[in-house]
Design an enzyme around this catalytic site. Structure first.
Site, mmCIF file in Angstrom:
data_model
loop_
_atom_site.group_PDB
_atom_site.id
_atom_site.type_symbol
_atom_site.label_atom_id
_atom_site.label_comp_id
_atom_site.label_asym_id
_atom_site.label_seq_id
_atom_site.Cartn_x
_atom_site.Cartn_y
_atom_site.Cartn_z
ATOM 1 N N ASP A 177 -3.136 -8.668 -2.840
ATOM 2 C CA ASP A 177 -2.137 -9.641 -2.385
ATOM 3 C C ASP A 177 -2.382 -11.035 -2.957
ATOM 4 O O ASP A 177 -1.455 -11.717 -3.397
ATOM 5 C CB ASP A 177 -2.122 -9.696 -0.854
ATOM 6 C CG ASP A 177 -1.879 -8.318 -0.247
ATOM 7 O OD1 ASP A 177 -1.445 -7.419 -0.983
ATOM 8 O OD2 ASP A 177 -2.132 -8.156 0.958
ATOM 9 N N SER A 217 0.628 -13.593 4.962
ATOM 10 C CA SER A 217 -0.665 -14.194 5.295
ATOM 11 C C SER A 217 -1.439 -14.568 4.028
ATOM 12 O O SER A 217 -1.996 -15.661 3.941
ATOM 13 C CB SER A 217 -1.477 -13.256 6.186
ATOM 14 O OG SER A 217 -1.399 -11.955 5.683
HETATM 15 C C1 GLA Z 1 -2.785 -5.030 2.721
HETATM 16 C C2 GLA Z 1 -4.069 -5.503 2.059
HETATM 17 C C3 GLA Z 1 -4.102 -5.117 0.605
HETATM 18 C C4 GLA Z 1 -3.831 -3.649 0.427
HETATM 19 C C5 GLA Z 1 -2.609 -3.229 1.189
HETATM 20 C C6 GLA Z 1 -2.417 -1.744 1.172
HETATM 21 O O1 GLA Z 1 -1.701 -5.668 2.187
HETATM 22 O O2 GLA Z 1 -4.153 -6.917 2.167
HETATM 23 O O3 GLA Z 1 -5.322 -5.501 0.063
HETATM 24 O O4 GLA Z 1 -4.945 -2.904 0.790
HETATM 25 O O5 GLA Z 1 -2.655 -3.640 2.536
HETATM 26 O O6 GLA Z 1 -2.216 -1.295 -0.106
#
Ligand code: GLA
Length: 736
Positions: free
Chosen positions: A509, A466
């Site tokens: 991410d 995403s």
């Molecule tokens: C998702 C969120 C990230 C992070 C991870 C867990 O990927 O988008 O920002 O918090 O979970 O580490």
């Protein structure tokens, strides 16, 4: 692309790697009555040839070859002296009726030149063997954007494409003063040329009807009528793509053209028959001998077919000059910067959209540091060599129209201040989030994008597909609007923007998708966002294994994730601390006492959440050390501890994830843990290269086989990849 171009710039132009522009100037101008190619049309007396050269220099062309009739060469040479004086590389090729190799004997009765296809062959000897070239007509004005787009297409041709036809909607290329000739393009389903015919005496059928021609009934929608070279009547849609003689080629086209010309001669052409470039390329495309991309160049084209056309062109050039798009004297030593696009907008309507491209954004695995980014603590992910691809073109209006695969379907929305969300879980929300983030950041999005989303990154697997879509969408929108935002600033704004889908995520991410580096993990720090690439040691392998349970961010995971985030904030506050870094960076004794106090004072769930965040924060620091010192065993132990903490204290693991971790460790992995938010998705195992095979085999035997098998999307060895990019597609409408 914008900015001043000095004649010094032009001088550098004859470096061999720059494309050549071949200007076809051997036509007989019968209707026009004079040598129209040299007719002054600009306010400073420049001819259309000079405008073509001027625009092409600014688009990066470095050499110019004029194809002229022998009898006219002196006249051309004299008239174009200022170009040579300005340092341009200009040469002449003569188009004759007799050619030692191709047409050894004069064809009886023939006066007419052989046509545009032959004119290109006449230029062949003057063309560098290795570099691409463009071909234009001397009596047409195409505008700077057209040359820029062609130059882009030639610089980055899609695989297999070695010819490009620049196109405009046919209706925009007609003359009010009589019928004209154009290359009528028939695009195939992939947007490349299926076939092309030279249409002669083309005019709007309404005009023909009033003139008493045999047009179709007035009820027929507006179309263009004319005939082919063989005399057959044609009628085509007014908005169908037409080529006005601007082309891009790689030298491999030359032997193919020559072959077509020999075929043409073999058919004993009449003395008026011409070997049209349009038909030659059209036939080569139809016979699948060559693939020809179509490069839409918008409505900037102006041609001088009839004496009356000259007034309109001269008037437009005067206005473009007044608006600053061209200097009065094109060849003065220094040319001011010019707001060319603005000038064109005032003449031809809205600004022309820049070329499209492909925005590619990777997913990620997080090596360690889970559920701590939103607590402001450093994390250690790496970008994956699996991507979301957004193949787009810039749209004239501010709308986004994207198409996914059959499971996702397509959607469209307008780029206004209040971009409405689609129903929860709809994939368009990630694209909307990107657009909204850019708008909120003050990036003007006047143009939208149209395109297709594909990719190699499995979705809802905790690999951050995403965020990769958010990043690719943002890059495509920025590219379409010729806007730039610095990578870290973009990562930070997109992290905020993605919360639009309802998950209060951290910033890991987006940052790793934008800033990833091949062969490296990234240490990402927050507040302010910083990234530090850390080389992944030779011989370390990351085996990624799906738990076969979807972890949909916008679905069930959303509530659980947001709940964890709120619990962390509450726990921190209740132990009387103001920031997590302050806890994590405490010395050994102090850290132990903070943990003990939290254990006593907090309710059980909160104390576990507290312990996870605090210890995971310290594990990241140690893991960075292990990575730098290439200590695989230490890194593996930290991963194992991380998984246990996520399972027992943070409650985000599942039985399937635990099982994968156990199997991988049994098979010799140095460490293994869930990666990403958890609640399904993937686990990652670290092992030495020589162990990867046995880890994978054990996972297949003990985890996947009992569950019906596995494919390459669910179990693979990940390589650390570079961050997101946009490759300019040059506005080419073909797809591979
Ligand atoms: C998702 C969120 C990230 C992070 C991870 C867990 O990927 O988008 O920002 O918090 O979970 O580490």
């Amino acid at each position: 692309m914008s900015g001043a171009v000095s004649i010094d710039g032009a001088r550098q132009g004859d470096r061999p790697e720059r494309p050549t522009l071949v200007i076809l100037a051997a036509g007989r101008s019968t209707r026009f009555g004079r040598a129209k190619q040299l007719e002054p049309v600009g306010p400073g007396g420049a001819s259309l040839i000079e405008y073509a050269v001027y625009d092409a220099v600014r688009a990066g062309f470095g050499r110019f070859v004029l194809v002229v009739r022998e009898s006219q060469q002196d006249e051309f040479e004299a008239s174009l002296t200022p170009l040579r004086a300005a340092g341009l590389s200009l040469s002449f090729a003569c188009q004759r009726l007799v050619d030692a190799d191709l047409v050894p004997l004069p064809p009886p009765g023939r006066v007419r030149p052989w046509g545009t296809g032959f004119a290109v062959l006449a230029a062949a000897a003057a063309l560098p063997r290795q570099t691409p070239f463009a071909v234009c007509n001397a009596d047409d004005f195409y505008g700077r954007v057209a040359y820029e787009r062609l130059a882009h297409a030639l610089a980055a041709p899609p695989a297999g494409i070695r010819a490009f036809a620049a196109t405009s909607p046919l209706a925009d290329t007609l003359s009010a003063h009589g019928g004209v000739s154009r290359g009528l393009c028939e695009p195939g389903p992939d947007g490349t040329l299926l076939h092309m015919t030279e249409g002669l005496d083309l005019r709007l059928d309404g005009v023909a009807a009033r003139a008493g021609d045999d047009a179709e009934s007035p009820a027929t929608p507006p179309g263009v009528i004319g005939r082919t070279a063989s005399g057959a009547a044609v009628r085509v849609d007014a908005d169908s793509p037409a080529c006005m003689g601007l082309w891009g080629f790689f030298p491999v086209i030359l032997p193919l053209l020559e072959e077509r010309f020999r075929d043409f001669l073999a058919e004993s052409p009449g003395i008026e028959d011409e070997f049209y470039l349009s038909e030659a390329v059209g036939n080569l495309a139809a016979a699948e001998r060559t693939r020809c991309g179509l490069v839409p160049v918008g409505p900037g084209w102006m041609g001088v077919t009839f004496p009356e056309d000259r007034e309109r062109v001269a008037d437009s050039l005067r206005r473009l000059t007044e608006a600053g798009a061209y200097p009065v004297d094109l060849w003065t030593p220094h040319v001011r910067p010019e707001p060319l696009r603005a000038a064109q907008a005032s003449l031809f309507g809205p600004p022309q959209a820049p070329p499209g491209g492909i925005a590619t954004a990777p997913g990620r695995i997080n090596l360690i540091g889970e559920h701590i980014d939103y607590n402001g603590l450093p994390v250690l992910p790496m970008a994956l060599d699996r991507h979301v691809h957004l193949d787009f073109e810039a749209a004239g209006q501010a709308t986004v129209e994207l198409e996914g695969d059959s499971a996702h379907g397509s959607f469209a929305f307008r780029l206004d201040r209040t971009i409405e969300s689609a129903p929860r879980g709809h994939w368009s929300n990630y694209v909307r989030a990107a657009a909204r983030g850019l708008l909120d950041h003050g990036v003007g999005l006047k143009r939208g994008i149209r395109g297709t989303v594909t990719g190699t990154l499995p979705e809802a697997e905790g690999l951050s597909s995403s965020s990769a879509l958010v990043v690719a969408s943002a890059l495509a929108l920025l590219h379409a609007n010729e806007a730039e935002v610095e990578a870290l600033e973009l990562a930070a704004l997109l992290a905020r923007a993605e919360r639009y889908v309802g998950v209060q995520g951290g910033g890991m991410d987006q940052a790793v998708s934008l800033c990833g580096k091949e062969g490296h993990a990234l240490r990402i720090d927050f507040g302010p966002l910083r990234v530090t690439p850390l080389p992944v040691p030779e011989g370390w392998r990351w085996v990624v294994a799906s738990s076969l349970t979807r972890a949909e961010k916008a679905g069930a995971v959303r509530g659980l994730y947001n709940e964890r985030r709120a619990q962390c904030a509450e726990a921190l506050e209740r132990v009387g601390r103001t920031s997590w870094p302050e806890v994590v960076e405490a010395d050994e004794d102090e850290f132990a006492s903070i943990l003990a106090r939290a254990g006593k004072s907090l309710p059980l769930t909160l104390s576990r959440r507290f312990r996870h965040v605090a210890t995971e924060g310290r594990r990241v620091i140690e893991a960075e050390r292990a990575l730098r010192s290439e200590n695989l065993a230490a890194f593996g132990r930290l991963m194992n501890a991380s998984h246990a903490s996520l399972r027992d204290d943070f409650s985000v693991s599942t039985q399937a994830l635990d099982k994968i971790v156990g199997v991988a460790l049994d098979a010799g992995a140095a460490g293994a843990r869930l990666t990403g938010a958890g609640f399904g998705g993937c686990a990652v195992a670290l092992c030495r290269a020589n162990r990867a095979k046995s880890v994978i085999e054990a996972l297949i035997d003990r985890f996947y086989a009992p569950r019906g098998g596995v494919d390459r999307r669910a179990l693979f060895v990940a390589d650390a990849a570079d961050g997101a990019t946009v490759t300019s597609g040059g506005g080419v409408t073909c797809r591979d």
